[in-house]
Scaffold this active site. Structure first.
Site, PDB file in Angstrom:
ATOM      1  N   GLY A  99      50.153 -11.956  18.860  1.00  0.00           N
ATOM      2  CA  GLY A  99      49.356 -13.131  18.526  1.00  0.00           C
ATOM      3  C   GLY A  99      49.232 -14.172  19.275  1.00  0.00           C
TER       4      GLY A  99
ATOM      5  N   GLY B 226      47.050 -14.915  21.525  1.00  0.00           N
ATOM      6  CA  GLY B 226      45.554 -15.366  21.892  1.00  0.00           C
ATOM      7  C   GLY B 226      45.199 -16.823  21.094  1.00  0.00           C
TER       8      GLY B 226
ATOM      9  N   GLY C   2      46.140 -20.117  18.162  1.00  0.00           N
ATOM     10  CA  GLY C   2      46.989 -21.163  17.644  1.00  0.00           C
ATOM     11  C   GLY C   2      48.316 -21.206  18.244  1.00  0.00           C
TER      12      GLY C   2
ATOM     13  N   PHE D 116      46.958 -16.102   3.219  1.00  0.00           N
ATOM     14  CA  PHE D 116      46.075 -16.414   2.678  1.00  0.00           C
ATOM     15  C   PHE D 116      46.615 -17.179   1.088  1.00  0.00           C
ATOM     16  CE2 PHE D 116      45.401 -11.837   2.078  1.00  0.00           C
ATOM     17  CZ  PHE D 116      45.387 -11.775   0.579  1.00  0.00           C
TER      18      PHE D 116
ATOM     19  N   TYR E 168      59.309 -21.690   3.701  1.00  0.00           N
ATOM     20  CA  TYR E 168      59.105 -20.971   2.245  1.00  0.00           C
ATOM     21  C   TYR E 168      59.879 -19.452   2.520  1.00  0.00           C
ATOM     22  CZ  TYR E 168      54.545 -19.125   3.476  1.00  0.00           C
ATOM     23  OH  TYR E 168      53.449 -18.833   3.976  1.00  0.00           O
TER      24      TYR E 168
ATOM     25  N   ARG F 197      42.524 -20.423   6.004  1.00  0.00           N
ATOM     26  CA  ARG F 197      42.950 -19.494   4.881  1.00  0.00           C
ATOM     27  C   ARG F 197      43.839 -20.237   3.611  1.00  0.00           C
ATOM     28  NH1 ARG F 197      42.922 -16.653   9.685  1.00  0.00           N
ATOM     29  NH2 ARG F 197      41.657 -14.814   9.693  1.00  0.00           N
TER      30      ARG F 197
HETATM   31  C1  HXC Z   1      42.339 -12.483  -2.226  1.00  0.00           C
HETATM   32  C2  HXC Z   1      41.919 -11.470  -0.234  1.00  0.00           C
HETATM   33  C3  HXC Z   1      41.900 -12.375   0.334  1.00  0.00           C
HETATM   34  C4  HXC Z   1      41.971 -13.888  -0.089  1.00  0.00           C
HETATM   35  C5  HXC Z   1      41.908 -10.852   1.702  1.00  0.00           C
HETATM   36  N1  HXC Z   1      42.036 -10.218   0.314  1.00  0.00           N
HETATM   37  N2  HXC Z   1      41.740 -12.029   1.724  1.00  0.00           N
HETATM   38  N3  HXC Z   1      42.139 -11.637  -1.642  1.00  0.00           N
HETATM   39  N4  HXC Z   1      42.219 -13.743  -1.741  1.00  0.00           N
HETATM   40  N5  HXC Z   1      41.852 -14.978   0.487  1.00  0.00           N
HETATM   41  C6  HXC Z   1      42.034  -8.940   0.322  1.00  0.00           C
HETATM   42  C7  HXC Z   1      40.897  -8.145   0.442  1.00  0.00           C
HETATM   43  O1  HXC Z   1      40.021  -8.481  -0.800  1.00  0.00           O
HETATM   44  C8  HXC Z   1      41.582  -6.818   0.529  1.00  0.00           C
HETATM   45  O2  HXC Z   1      41.808  -6.254  -0.700  1.00  0.00           O
HETATM   46  C9  HXC Z   1      42.745  -7.036   1.192  1.00  0.00           C
HETATM   47  O3  HXC Z   1      43.166  -8.335   1.092  1.00  0.00           O
HETATM   48  C10 HXC Z   1      42.615  -6.683   2.672  1.00  0.00           C
HETATM   49  O4  HXC Z   1      41.535  -7.452   3.446  1.00  0.00           O
HETATM   50  P1  HXC Z   1      41.101  -7.100   4.869  1.00  0.00           P
HETATM   51  O5  HXC Z   1      40.047  -8.268   4.871  1.00  0.00           O
HETATM   52  O6  HXC Z   1      40.699  -5.845   4.934  1.00  0.00           O
HETATM   53  O7  HXC Z   1      42.600  -7.288   5.340  1.00  0.00           O
HETATM   54  P2  HXC Z   1      42.846  -7.317   7.174  1.00  0.00           P
HETATM   55  O8  HXC Z   1      41.451  -7.123   7.937  1.00  0.00           O
HETATM   56  O9  HXC Z   1      43.837  -6.396   7.491  1.00  0.00           O
HETATM   57  O10 HXC Z   1      42.881  -8.654   7.279  1.00  0.00           O
HETATM   58  C11 HXC Z   1      44.172  -9.362   7.187  1.00  0.00           C
HETATM   59  C12 HXC Z   1      44.003 -10.796   6.401  1.00  0.00           C
HETATM   60  C13 HXC Z   1      43.349 -11.807   7.283  1.00  0.00           C
HETATM   61  C14 HXC Z   1      45.631 -11.163   6.115  1.00  0.00           C
HETATM   62  C15 HXC Z   1      43.688 -10.658   5.068  1.00  0.00           C
HETATM   63  O11 HXC Z   1      43.270 -12.974   6.686  1.00  0.00           O
HETATM   64  C16 HXC Z   1      43.517 -11.729   8.571  1.00  0.00           C
HETATM   65  O12 HXC Z   1      43.460 -11.079   9.379  1.00  0.00           O
HETATM   66  N6  HXC Z   1      44.652 -12.763   9.040  1.00  0.00           N
HETATM   67  C17 HXC Z   1      45.219 -12.938  10.327  1.00  0.00           C
HETATM   68  C18 HXC Z   1      45.297 -14.381  10.788  1.00  0.00           C
HETATM   69  C19 HXC Z   1      46.208 -15.242   9.629  1.00  0.00           C
HETATM   70  O13 HXC Z   1      46.162 -15.012   8.643  1.00  0.00           O
HETATM   71  N7  HXC Z   1      46.525 -16.286  10.028  1.00  0.00           N
HETATM   72  C20 HXC Z   1      47.482 -17.471   9.339  1.00  0.00           C
HETATM   73  C21 HXC Z   1      48.522 -17.401   9.697  1.00  0.00           C
HETATM   74  S1  HXC Z   1      49.531 -19.119   8.766  1.00  0.00           S
HETATM   75  P3  HXC Z   1      40.908  -4.978  -1.660  1.00  0.00           P
HETATM   76  O14 HXC Z   1      41.794  -4.754  -2.526  1.00  0.00           O
HETATM   77  O15 HXC Z   1      39.560  -6.089  -2.218  1.00  0.00           O
HETATM   78  O16 HXC Z   1      40.598  -4.059  -0.620  1.00  0.00           O
HETATM   79  C22 HXC Z   1      50.904 -18.362   8.182  1.00  0.00           C
HETATM   80  C23 HXC Z   1      51.957 -19.547   7.587  1.00  0.00           C
HETATM   81  C24 HXC Z   1      51.271 -20.971   7.203  1.00  0.00           C
HETATM   82  O17 HXC Z   1      51.364 -17.073   7.982  1.00  0.00           O
HETATM   83  C25 HXC Z   1      52.305 -21.699   6.633  1.00  0.00           C
HETATM   84  C26 HXC Z   1      51.532 -23.239   6.476  1.00  0.00           C
HETATM   85  C27 HXC Z   1      52.634 -24.262   6.132  1.00  0.00           C
HETATM   86  P1  NAP Z   2      46.831 -17.652  14.049  1.00  0.00           P
HETATM   87  O1  NAP Z   2      46.475 -18.451  15.086  1.00  0.00           O
HETATM   88  O2  NAP Z   2      45.946 -17.269  12.761  1.00  0.00           O
HETATM   89  O3  NAP Z   2      47.859 -16.648  14.524  1.00  0.00           O
HETATM   90  C1  NAP Z   2      48.076 -15.538  14.086  1.00  0.00           C
HETATM   91  C2  NAP Z   2      47.727 -14.401  15.122  1.00  0.00           C
HETATM   92  O4  NAP Z   2      48.195 -13.193  14.659  1.00  0.00           O
HETATM   93  C3  NAP Z   2      46.351 -14.236  15.480  1.00  0.00           C
HETATM   94  O5  NAP Z   2      46.445 -14.233  16.907  1.00  0.00           O
HETATM   95  C4  NAP Z   2      45.956 -12.798  15.307  1.00  0.00           C
HETATM   96  O6  NAP Z   2      45.087 -12.201  16.186  1.00  0.00           O
HETATM   97  C5  NAP Z   2      47.302 -12.222  15.390  1.00  0.00           C
HETATM   98  N1  NAP Z   2      47.307 -11.015  14.520  1.00  0.00           N
HETATM   99  C6  NAP Z   2      47.155 -10.839  12.983  1.00  0.00           C
HETATM  100  N2  NAP Z   2      47.262  -9.683  12.717  1.00  0.00           N
HETATM  101  C7  NAP Z   2      47.729  -9.025  13.745  1.00  0.00           C
HETATM  102  C8  NAP Z   2      47.800  -7.614  13.711  1.00  0.00           C
HETATM  103  N3  NAP Z   2      47.691  -6.626  12.995  1.00  0.00           N
HETATM  104  N4  NAP Z   2      48.210  -7.239  15.002  1.00  0.00           N
HETATM  105  C9  NAP Z   2      48.568  -8.104  16.469  1.00  0.00           C
HETATM  106  N5  NAP Z   2      48.099  -9.258  16.042  1.00  0.00           N
HETATM  107  C10 NAP Z   2      47.798  -9.823  14.986  1.00  0.00           C
HETATM  108  O7  NAP Z   2      47.758 -18.766  13.037  1.00  0.00           O
HETATM  109  P2  NAP Z   2      48.998 -19.458  13.632  1.00  0.00           P
HETATM  110  O8  NAP Z   2      48.966 -20.775  12.540  1.00  0.00           O
HETATM  111  O9  NAP Z   2      48.903 -19.955  14.962  1.00  0.00           O
HETATM  112  O10 NAP Z   2      50.355 -18.740  12.969  1.00  0.00           O
HETATM  113  C11 NAP Z   2      51.244 -18.346  14.177  1.00  0.00           C
HETATM  114  C12 NAP Z   2      52.567 -17.916  13.420  1.00  0.00           C
HETATM  115  O11 NAP Z   2      52.940 -19.199  13.021  1.00  0.00           O
HETATM  116  C13 NAP Z   2      52.460 -17.131  12.281  1.00  0.00           C
HETATM  117  O12 NAP Z   2      53.777 -16.110  12.427  1.00  0.00           O
HETATM  118  C14 NAP Z   2      52.388 -18.089  11.256  1.00  0.00           C
HETATM  119  O13 NAP Z   2      52.935 -17.263   9.945  1.00  0.00           O
HETATM  120  C15 NAP Z   2      53.354 -19.160  11.696  1.00  0.00           C
HETATM  121  N6  NAP Z   2      53.379 -20.246  11.003  1.00  0.00           N
HETATM  122  C16 NAP Z   2      52.338 -21.106  11.248  1.00  0.00           C
HETATM  123  C17 NAP Z   2      52.299 -22.246  10.412  1.00  0.00           C
HETATM  124  C18 NAP Z   2      51.072 -23.305  10.410  1.00  0.00           C
HETATM  125  O14 NAP Z   2      51.107 -24.323   9.821  1.00  0.00           O
HETATM  126  N7  NAP Z   2      50.474 -22.854  11.348  1.00  0.00           N
HETATM  127  C19 NAP Z   2      53.243 -22.717   9.474  1.00  0.00           C
HETATM  128  C20 NAP Z   2      54.276 -21.884   9.376  1.00  0.00           C
HETATM  129  C21 NAP Z   2      54.376 -20.589  10.179  1.00  0.00           C
HETATM  130  P3  NAP Z   2      44.060 -11.301  15.976  1.00  0.00           P
HETATM  131  O15 NAP Z   2      43.416 -11.447  14.525  1.00  0.00           O
HETATM  132  O16 NAP Z   2      42.955 -11.245  16.913  1.00  0.00           O
HETATM  133  O17 NAP Z   2      44.698  -9.856  15.632  1.00  0.00           O
END
Ligand code: HXC
Ligand code: NAP
Length: 288
Positions: A16, A18, A20, A106, A156, A208
């Site tokens: 990941g 590329g 954040g 999310f 958490y 998200r």
């Molecule tokens: C409810 C949801 C949803 C939402 C997706 N789904 N988003 N349900 N609320 N907001 C459901 C869909 O309806 C589907 O279920 C299933 O989840 C899979 O959805 P897809 O879109 O097909 O999944 P996918 O393409 O694999 O994408 C994965 C993802 C997406 C997690 C849903 O958000 C993603 O690609 N995220 C990557 C980057 C990311 O999340 N970054 C944040 C990291 S921050 P059904 O049953 O309808 O088919 C972090 C810590 C932060 O981790 C802490 C902050 C303090």
């Molecule tokens: P982000 O930019 O969304 O980073 C997530 C990265 O993971 C993206 O580059 C995404 O790229 C990659 N990824 C997701 N699914 C993948 C898969 N199946 N295979 C390979 N790559 C995948 O969010 P961020 O905030 O920088 O988060 C980075 C890390 O910090 C995460 O572990 C997150 O849980 C942690 N974190 C963040 C926060 C915050 O406040 N930002 C707080 C606590 C912890 P693609 O979608 O192109 O695959």
């Protein structure tokens, strides 16, 4: 604060990387002399990151172009991970440090989640981290090579959190993996560490988890330092933890959250809202 060659000679893989926090760590590791490989699912995102990082320089002279490599990889797919590691070794000859940073997350009431929604987070965070660590760890052990694994979790992971339950489950699992392998693989010279960040406003996380201004403001209110994290602060911590200067830190998780989780935890912390006048009155009452 660091020697400019702190990570010279090291090859770092950041999943990941590329976007954040992963992207900021990549840039920082490059500036400290490392060769850096990043991966993610979206090719266009990786290409943009590589072209921007390639153009940047540490000294205004030499660019980072020959020290950055990117390849698409889905960490949910073991075959994709094998191909990625083969690709990096072909390009750089070795991998010394793995940063498991890729994640999915999310906010949602748990009662609204489908099984696929739960799996979508668990598969990236828990299984992806385990598959990546296992594939690289097996190769390190087979070749008697030492290594460092840095797992990016969250605060958490230890406390749990409502409304991000699959993420809390997955990150708690990654923390357990960190602590377990810190012991099991230490005899092979493989160190495990973790960082537990509080809020850092990246596009991926905020879109998200805090999609409205009210939710974003609430994030800041919860933090004693009254601000969110700057990604470079996390990248500096990561640089230290993966470096040889942290060689005796193993199995530890370092929180970087401005005191956020403690503020939520302390029994009397809400007394910060009590005014001076109210304190005068309270003193009279308590001293009596
Ligand atoms: C409810 C949801 C949803 C939402 C997706 N789904 N988003 N349900 N609320 N907001 C459901 C869909 O309806 C589907 O279920 C299933 O989840 C899979 O959805 P897809 O879109 O097909 O999944 P996918 O393409 O694999 O994408 C994965 C993802 C997406 C997690 C849903 O958000 C993603 O690609 N995220 C990557 C980057 C990311 O999340 N970054 C944040 C990291 S921050 P059904 O049953 O309808 O088919 C972090 C810590 C932060 O981790 C802490 C902050 C303090
Ligand atoms: P982000 O930019 O969304 O980073 C997530 C990265 O993971 C993206 O580059 C995404 O790229 C990659 N990824 C997701 N699914 C993948 C898969 N199946 N295979 C390979 N790559 C995948 O969010 P961020 O905030 O920088 O988060 C980075 C890390 O910090 C995460 O572990 C997150 O849980 C942690 N974190 C963040 C926060 C915050 O406040 N930002 C707080 C606590 C912890 P693609 O979608 O192109 O695959």
């Amino acid at each position: 604060m660091f020697q400019p060659d702190l990570l010279a000679g090291k090859v770092v893989l950041i999943t990941g990387g590329g976007t954040g926090l992963g992207r900021t760590m990549a840039q920082r590791f490059l500036s400290l002399g490392a060769r850096v490989a990043i991966c993610g699912r979206r090719e266009a995102v990786l290409e943009k990151a590589v072209s921007e990082m390639s153009a940047s320089t540490a000294d205004g002279d030499h660019t980072f172009a020959d020290r950055i490599f990117a390849m698409t990889c889905d960490v949910r797919d073991p075959a994709s991970i094998e191909a990625l590691i083969d690709g990096i070794i072909h390009r750089f000859g070795q991998i010394d440090i793995l940063v498991n940073n890729a994640a999915g997350n999310f906010i949602s009431p748990t009662v609204r989640l489908s099984p696929r929604a739960i799996d979508s987070v668990l598969n990236i965070v828990l299984h992806g981290t385990a598959y990546m660590t296992l594939e690289l760890g097996k190769r390190w052990i087979a070749h008697q090579q030492s290594g460092v694994v840095l797992n990016i979790v969250t605060t958490y992971a230890s406390t749990g959190s409502a409304y991000v339950v699959p993420s809390a489950m997955a990150k708690a699992g990654v923390l357990a993996l960190t602590r377990s392998l810190a012991v099991e693989w230490a005899p092979y010279g493989i160190r495990h560490v973790a960082i537990a960040p509080g809020p850092f406003p990246t596009e991926g996380a905020w879109s998200r988890l805090a999609p409205t201004p009210e939710l974003a403001d609430h994030m800041v209110d919860r933090i004693p330092l009254k601000r969110v994290g700057d990604p470079t602060e996390l990248a500096n911590l990561a640089s230290y933890l993966v470096s040889d200067f942290a060689g005796f830190i193993n199995g530890e998780v370092i929180t970087i959250d401005g005191g956020e989780w403690l503020q939520g935890a302390g029994e009397f912390n809400d007394l910060r809202h009590v005014t001076d006048e109210q304190w005068d009155h309270l003193r009279e009452m308590t001293q009596k």
